[in-house]
Structures are given as C-alpha cells and as structure tokens.
Design a protein around this motif. Structure first.
Motif, PDB file in Angstrom:
ATOM      1  N   SER A  12     -15.881 -61.928  34.698  1.00  0.00           N
ATOM      2  CA  SER A  12     -14.858 -60.887  34.847  1.00  0.00           C
ATOM      3  C   SER A  12     -15.443 -59.511  35.123  1.00  0.00           C
ATOM      4  CB  SER A  12     -14.005 -60.833  33.573  1.00  0.00           C
ATOM      5  OG  SER A  12     -14.816 -60.500  32.462  1.00  0.00           O
ATOM      6  N   SER A  13     -16.766 -59.357  35.025  1.00  0.00           N
ATOM      7  CA  SER A  13     -17.347 -58.018  35.103  1.00  0.00           C
ATOM      8  C   SER A  13     -18.816 -58.081  35.536  1.00  0.00           C
ATOM      9  CB  SER A  13     -17.248 -57.388  33.695  1.00  0.00           C
ATOM     10  OG  SER A  13     -17.922 -56.172  33.592  1.00  0.00           O
ATOM     11  N   GLY A  14     -19.327 -56.968  36.001  1.00  0.00           N
ATOM     12  CA  GLY A  14     -20.757 -56.753  36.202  1.00  0.00           C
ATOM     13  C   GLY A  14     -21.514 -57.828  36.970  1.00  0.00           C
ATOM     14  N   GLY A  16     -21.990 -61.063  36.389  1.00  0.00           N
ATOM     15  CA  GLY A  16     -21.291 -62.342  36.591  1.00  0.00           C
ATOM     16  C   GLY A  16     -20.331 -62.264  37.761  1.00  0.00           C
ATOM     17  N   ALA A  34     -14.316 -66.267  31.731  1.00  0.00           N
ATOM     18  CA  ALA A  34     -14.498 -65.109  30.828  1.00  0.00           C
ATOM     19  C   ALA A  34     -13.244 -65.077  29.970  1.00  0.00           C
ATOM     20  CB  ALA A  34     -14.650 -63.811  31.614  1.00  0.00           C
ATOM     21  N   ARG A  35     -13.106 -64.056  29.118  1.00  0.00           N
ATOM     22  CA  ARG A  35     -11.891 -64.009  28.294  1.00  0.00           C
ATOM     23  C   ARG A  35     -10.739 -63.317  29.022  1.00  0.00           C
ATOM     24  NH1 ARG A  35     -14.725 -61.004  23.487  1.00  0.00           N
ATOM     25  NH2 ARG A  35     -15.431 -59.967  25.379  1.00  0.00           N
ATOM     26  N   ASN A  36     -11.053 -62.347  29.861  1.00  0.00           N
ATOM     27  CA  ASN A  36     -10.013 -61.535  30.508  1.00  0.00           C
ATOM     28  C   ASN A  36      -9.467 -62.223  31.762  1.00  0.00           C
ATOM     29  OD1 ASN A  36      -8.651 -59.572  32.073  1.00  0.00           O
ATOM     30  ND2 ASN A  36      -9.680 -57.958  30.911  1.00  0.00           N
ATOM     31  N   ASP A  60     -13.610 -68.198  25.855  1.00  0.00           N
ATOM     32  CA  ASP A  60     -14.439 -67.402  24.956  1.00  0.00           C
ATOM     33  C   ASP A  60     -15.604 -68.317  24.582  1.00  0.00           C
ATOM     34  OD1 ASP A  60     -15.651 -66.331  22.663  1.00  0.00           O
ATOM     35  OD2 ASP A  60     -13.811 -65.328  22.047  1.00  0.00           O
ATOM     36  N   THR A  62     -17.590 -68.438  22.329  1.00  0.00           N
ATOM     37  CA  THR A  62     -17.800 -68.730  20.909  1.00  0.00           C
ATOM     38  C   THR A  62     -16.812 -69.782  20.389  1.00  0.00           C
ATOM     39  OG1 THR A  62     -16.305 -66.996  20.095  1.00  0.00           O
ATOM     40  CG2 THR A  62     -18.596 -66.348  20.491  1.00  0.00           C
ATOM     41  N   ILE A 137     -29.043 -65.966  31.596  1.00  0.00           N
ATOM     42  CA  ILE A 137     -29.358 -64.541  31.733  1.00  0.00           C
ATOM     43  C   ILE A 137     -29.885 -64.031  30.389  1.00  0.00           C
ATOM     44  CG2 ILE A 137     -28.584 -62.247  32.433  1.00  0.00           C
ATOM     45  CD1 ILE A 137     -28.143 -64.143  34.723  1.00  0.00           C
ATOM     46  N   SER A 138     -31.178 -63.746  30.382  1.00  0.00           N
ATOM     47  CA  SER A 138     -31.803 -63.120  29.219  1.00  0.00           C
ATOM     48  C   SER A 138     -31.828 -61.618  29.503  1.00  0.00           C
ATOM     49  CB  SER A 138     -33.207 -63.709  29.026  1.00  0.00           C
ATOM     50  OG  SER A 138     -33.927 -63.007  28.059  1.00  0.00           O
ATOM     51  N   SER A 139     -32.983 -60.985  29.353  1.00  0.00           N
ATOM     52  CA  SER A 139     -33.114 -59.535  29.564  1.00  0.00           C
ATOM     53  C   SER A 139     -34.601 -59.222  29.478  1.00  0.00           C
ATOM     54  CB  SER A 139     -32.376 -58.807  28.446  1.00  0.00           C
ATOM     55  OG  SER A 139     -32.790 -57.466  28.351  1.00  0.00           O
ATOM     56  N   GLY A 183     -33.595 -55.993  34.166  1.00  0.00           N
ATOM     57  CA  GLY A 183     -33.914 -54.725  33.500  1.00  0.00           C
ATOM     58  C   GLY A 183     -32.618 -53.948  33.399  1.00  0.00           C
ATOM     59  N   ARG A 184     -32.590 -52.777  34.065  1.00  0.00           N
ATOM     60  CA  ARG A 184     -31.364 -51.964  34.009  1.00  0.00           C
ATOM     61  C   ARG A 184     -30.462 -52.268  35.199  1.00  0.00           C
ATOM     62  NH1 ARG A 184     -34.520 -46.425  32.453  1.00  0.00           N
ATOM     63  NH2 ARG A 184     -34.286 -46.637  30.205  1.00  0.00           N
ATOM     64  N   THR A 187     -23.721 -51.741  34.995  1.00  0.00           N
ATOM     65  CA  THR A 187     -22.512 -52.509  34.667  1.00  0.00           C
ATOM     66  C   THR A 187     -21.875 -51.856  33.434  1.00  0.00           C
ATOM     67  OG1 THR A 187     -23.598 -53.942  33.065  1.00  0.00           O
ATOM     68  CG2 THR A 187     -23.713 -54.645  35.372  1.00  0.00           C
ATOM     69  N   ASN A 188     -20.911 -52.545  32.844  1.00  0.00           N
ATOM     70  CA  ASN A 188     -20.273 -52.017  31.623  1.00  0.00           C
ATOM     71  C   ASN A 188     -21.013 -52.417  30.347  1.00  0.00           C
ATOM     72  OD1 ASN A 188     -18.271 -50.783  33.060  1.00  0.00           O
ATOM     73  ND2 ASN A 188     -16.850 -52.509  32.918  1.00  0.00           N
TER      74      ASN A 188
HETATM   75  N1  LIG Z   1     -26.562 -54.641  32.703  1.00  0.00           N
HETATM   76  C1  LIG Z   1     -27.778 -54.689  32.263  1.00  0.00           C
HETATM   77  O1  LIG Z   1     -28.522 -53.680  32.329  1.00  0.00           O
HETATM   78  C2  LIG Z   1     -28.331 -55.971  31.699  1.00  0.00           C
HETATM   79  C3  LIG Z   1     -29.706 -56.044  31.467  1.00  0.00           C
HETATM   80  C4  LIG Z   1     -30.247 -57.207  30.942  1.00  0.00           C
HETATM   81  C5  LIG Z   1     -29.430 -58.291  30.682  1.00  0.00           C
HETATM   82  N2  LIG Z   1     -28.088 -58.204  30.917  1.00  0.00           N
HETATM   83  C6  LIG Z   1     -27.276 -59.386  30.610  1.00  0.00           C
HETATM   84  O2  LIG Z   1     -26.454 -59.687  31.709  1.00  0.00           O
HETATM   85  C7  LIG Z   1     -25.313 -60.409  31.266  1.00  0.00           C
HETATM   86  C8  LIG Z   1     -24.069 -59.816  31.918  1.00  0.00           C
HETATM   87  O3  LIG Z   1     -23.861 -58.507  31.434  1.00  0.00           O
HETATM   88  P1  LIG Z   1     -23.320 -57.306  32.350  1.00  0.00           P
HETATM   89  O4  LIG Z   1     -24.399 -56.325  32.463  1.00  0.00           O
HETATM   90  O5  LIG Z   1     -22.663 -57.824  33.562  1.00  0.00           O
HETATM   91  O6  LIG Z   1     -22.253 -56.665  31.319  1.00  0.00           O
HETATM   92  P2  LIG Z   1     -20.648 -56.560  31.346  1.00  0.00           P
HETATM   93  O7  LIG Z   1     -20.204 -55.863  32.571  1.00  0.00           O
HETATM   94  O8  LIG Z   1     -20.279 -55.999  30.015  1.00  0.00           O
HETATM   95  O9  LIG Z   1     -20.173 -58.085  31.443  1.00  0.00           O
HETATM   96  C9  LIG Z   1     -20.272 -58.957  30.346  1.00  0.00           C
HETATM   97  C10 LIG Z   1     -19.460 -60.207  30.635  1.00  0.00           C
HETATM   98  O10 LIG Z   1     -19.555 -61.081  29.512  1.00  0.00           O
HETATM   99  C11 LIG Z   1     -18.267 -61.529  29.168  1.00  0.00           C
HETATM  100  N3  LIG Z   1     -18.161 -61.829  27.734  1.00  0.00           N
HETATM  101  C12 LIG Z   1     -18.451 -61.041  26.674  1.00  0.00           C
HETATM  102  N4  LIG Z   1     -18.189 -61.690  25.534  1.00  0.00           N
HETATM  103  C13 LIG Z   1     -17.730 -62.921  25.875  1.00  0.00           C
HETATM  104  C14 LIG Z   1     -17.281 -64.044  25.144  1.00  0.00           C
HETATM  105  N5  LIG Z   1     -17.226 -64.059  23.805  1.00  0.00           N
HETATM  106  N6  LIG Z   1     -16.882 -65.150  25.824  1.00  0.00           N
HETATM  107  C15 LIG Z   1     -16.895 -65.163  27.176  1.00  0.00           C
HETATM  108  N7  LIG Z   1     -17.299 -64.124  27.925  1.00  0.00           N
HETATM  109  C16 LIG Z   1     -17.710 -63.025  27.277  1.00  0.00           C
HETATM  110  C17 LIG Z   1     -17.320 -60.393  29.565  1.00  0.00           C
HETATM  111  O11 LIG Z   1     -16.024 -60.888  29.887  1.00  0.00           O
HETATM  112  P3  LIG Z   1     -14.714 -60.793  28.977  1.00  0.00           P
HETATM  113  O12 LIG Z   1     -14.769 -59.513  28.216  1.00  0.00           O
HETATM  114  O13 LIG Z   1     -13.590 -60.883  29.988  1.00  0.00           O
HETATM  115  O14 LIG Z   1     -14.782 -62.011  28.114  1.00  0.00           O
HETATM  116  C18 LIG Z   1     -17.989 -59.915  30.859  1.00  0.00           C
HETATM  117  O15 LIG Z   1     -17.514 -60.650  31.954  1.00  0.00           O
HETATM  118  C19 LIG Z   1     -25.335 -60.341  29.733  1.00  0.00           C
HETATM  119  O16 LIG Z   1     -25.833 -61.562  29.231  1.00  0.00           O
HETATM  120  C20 LIG Z   1     -26.308 -59.220  29.446  1.00  0.00           C
HETATM  121  O17 LIG Z   1     -26.937 -59.365  28.203  1.00  0.00           O
HETATM  122  C21 LIG Z   1     -27.522 -57.071  31.411  1.00  0.00           C
END
Ligand SMILES: NC(=O)c1ccc[n+]([C@@H]2O[C@H](COP(=O)([O-])OP(=O)(O)OC[C@H]3O[C@@H](n4cnc5c(N)ncnc54)[C@H](OP(=O)(O)O)[C@@H]3O)[C@@H](O)[C@H]2O)c1
Length: 262
Positions: A12-14, A16, A34-36, A60, A62, A137-139, A183-184, A187-188
């Motif tokens: 739903s975001s970022g 993914g 995703a949840r949304n 979800d 979880t 996806i780790s980090s 890395g960075r 996204t949200n």
């Molecule tokens: N952005 C960065 O800088 C960065 C860096 C390293 C790693 N990452 C990793 O990249 C992945 C994606 O993050 P993003 O940066 O794209 O952040 P984001 O924009 O906040 O997206 C996070 C996604 O995870 C979903 N989510 C959260 N809790 C959930 C749950 N309980 N069940 C199902 N879906 C869930 C959210 O969807 P809903 O709220 O609709 O459920 C949303 O689609 C994450 O694993 C994050 O740790 C990000």
C-alpha cells in the motif's frame, strides 16, 4: 517476468507499492497485500493500466487467518507462487531505556514473526512445485546496530539468521532466498515508525527525506531477485557503513558515537 506470480506484502505504500508497479511493468501478475484496502484498490487501478493481472488480498501479517487467506487466495487465482516478497515492516524512533517491551514485541510480530509465518505457508506450495523465490526486505541496520533503532535493528538481524539458514535448507528444492538491505529510501517509514509508547513518530526524518526514491529502490530489488542474488545493498553512501562495520569495526564503533540520529 511474463506470467510470474508475485506476492508483495506492504504494497500500500513506499517500497512495496513501487515494487508492485515495477513487476507489473515487466509483465508479472501481482498480488497486492497490506492492511489499507483503499490504497490497494488505488494501486490496483494503476497496475491494471499497465496491462498486468492483479489480485488484492488485504492482510495484517500478524494475523494467522489473514496470512492463510493471502496464500490460499493466490493459489486459487493463479495456481502458484513464483515470488513472495516479504516487504511489510515498521520502524522505530526511541531510546531503548524508554521503550516499552510491548513495543519491541510488536516490532518483532510484524517484522519477524509475520514474515516467517507467511513464508512457511508459501513454502508448502513452492516445495511441491520445486520452484520459487523468497525475498525479504531487511535493512542496513540488519547488518549493524544504530541508535534509536534497537528493537527494529534486532528484528532485521533476526531475519538474516533465519533466512540464511532457510536458504541452505531449500537449496535442493530449487527455491531461492534473497535478503535485501535498503539504506535510506524516501517513503513514509519514519512517519509510521513506533516511538517508546507505541504511538507513531509522525515525522519525516531528514535522512529519509534525502534517501533514494522508492522507484529506484524497486528497480534494483526486482533486478537483484531476477539475477538470483543472495543478498543486496541498495541506497546511497550510507551503504558504505556495512563495509566499514565488516572490515574496520574499530572505526565503525567510533563513527557511530558521533552520529546524532533522528
Ligand atoms: N524506507 C527506508 O529507508 C527503509 C530502509 C530500510 C528498510 N526498509 C524496509 O522496507 C520495508 C518497506 O518500508 P517502506 O520504507 O516502504 O515504509 P512505508 O511506506 O511505511 O510502508 C510500509 C508498508 O508496510 C505495511 N505494513 C505495516 N504494518 C503491517 C502489518 N501489520 N501487516 C501488513 N502490512 C503492514 C504498510 O501497509 P498498511 O499500513 O496498509 O498495512 C505499508 O504498505 C520495511 O520492511 C522497512 O523496514 C525501509
């Protein structure tokens, strides 16, 4: 990619969302989760405009019932799973000394237990088909520790232990495992990050704001999966920290003391 069936959690975001668009552009059928649900419907329209087949399954990660529904609905619609991209995740912005244990458990439930539980359900089908690809996806903080991210970093480190072991177990079943360490990425992630009491951080970090785009990250993720890489690091100069930690640990530990994280 044509005819590949790809499940993406956190679509739903970022990152993914961008991966769903990238896979769709390359001709894959995408399962958006995703949840949304509203955001998934919006994305589904964009994916269909690219001519790709799409299935929406709100989940979800979880919740056991939701995870089963995601895998079962995918098999019912497409008959197989070629790629499971475990992307859903949530970050943290709080000091360990102030953070409730419940918040650390919540991070583990989403970023670790949700991921391994869903993977086990998909594996059953992949092993029967003797083919499949699991992406996690780790980090970069799955490769080293970082202040204000104790619980988050721990969840990502745990993924490395689990999925490296799983990769070896699945070799003879022709199932590949890739661990992706961004890395960075802009996204949200920081807005949605949990603080010490479990409330949302609700702020865009300077570091996240300065990150690479989700689209660029997604292109590199899809390419790395396609190439059959075992691990990949995606981002800007912050990626260097992985190598400094590995080859010059003394320097790393001094550097980390001078970082003022947000
Ligand atoms: N952005 C960065 O800088 C960065 C860096 C390293 C790693 N990452 C990793 O990249 C992945 C994606 O993050 P993003 O940066 O794209 O952040 P984001 O924009 O906040 O997206 C996070 C996604 O995870 C979903 N989510 C959260 N809790 C959930 C749950 N309980 N069940 C199902 N879906 C869930 C959210 O969807 P809903 O709220 O609709 O459920 C949303 O689609 C994450 O694993 C994050 O740790 C990000």
């Amino acid at each position: 990619m044509r005819n590949q069936v790809v499940i993406i959690t956190g679509a739903s975001s970022g990152i993914g969302r961008a991966c769903a668009m990238e896979y769709a552009k390359q001709g894959a059928s995408v399962v958006l989760s995703a949840r949304n649900q509203d955001k998934l419907e919006e994305l589904s329209t964009a994916v269909k405009e690219l001519g790709a087949k799409v299935l929406i399954v709100p989940c979800d990660v979880t919740i056991d019932q939701d995870r089963r529904k995601l895998i079962d609905a995918t098999i019912e619609e497409f008959g197989r799973i070629d790629v499971l991209l475990n992307n859903a995740g949530i970050s943290q912005r709080s000091l360990a000394k102030d953070t409730l244990l419940e918040v650390e458990r919540q991070l583990m439930e989403i970023n670790y237990f949700g991921v391994i539980a869903l993977t086990k359900l998909a594996l059953k089908h992949m092993i029967a088909a003797k083919s499949g690809h699991i992406g996690v996806i780790s980090s970069i903080v799955g490769k080293f520790g970082f202040p204000l991210r104790t619980g988050y970093s721990a969840t990502k480190h745990a993924l490395h232990g689990y999925f490296e072991s799983l990769r070896a177990e699945l070799h003879d079943d022709n199932i590949k495992v890739i661990i992706i360490c961004p890395g960075r990425v802009k996204t949200n992630i920081s807005i949605n990050a949990l603080t010490e009491d479990g409330s949302s951080h609700s702020k865009m970090d300077d570091g996240t704001e300065a990150g690479i785009s989700a689209e660029s990250c997604a292109r590199q993720i899809v390419k790395a999966i396609d190439k059959g890489k075992r691990e990949t690091y995606i981002g800007g100069k912050e990626i260097l920290m992985i190598y400094i930690r590995r080859f010059l640990p003394g320097v790393f530990h001094k550097m980390i003391l001078n970082i003022k994280p947000t």
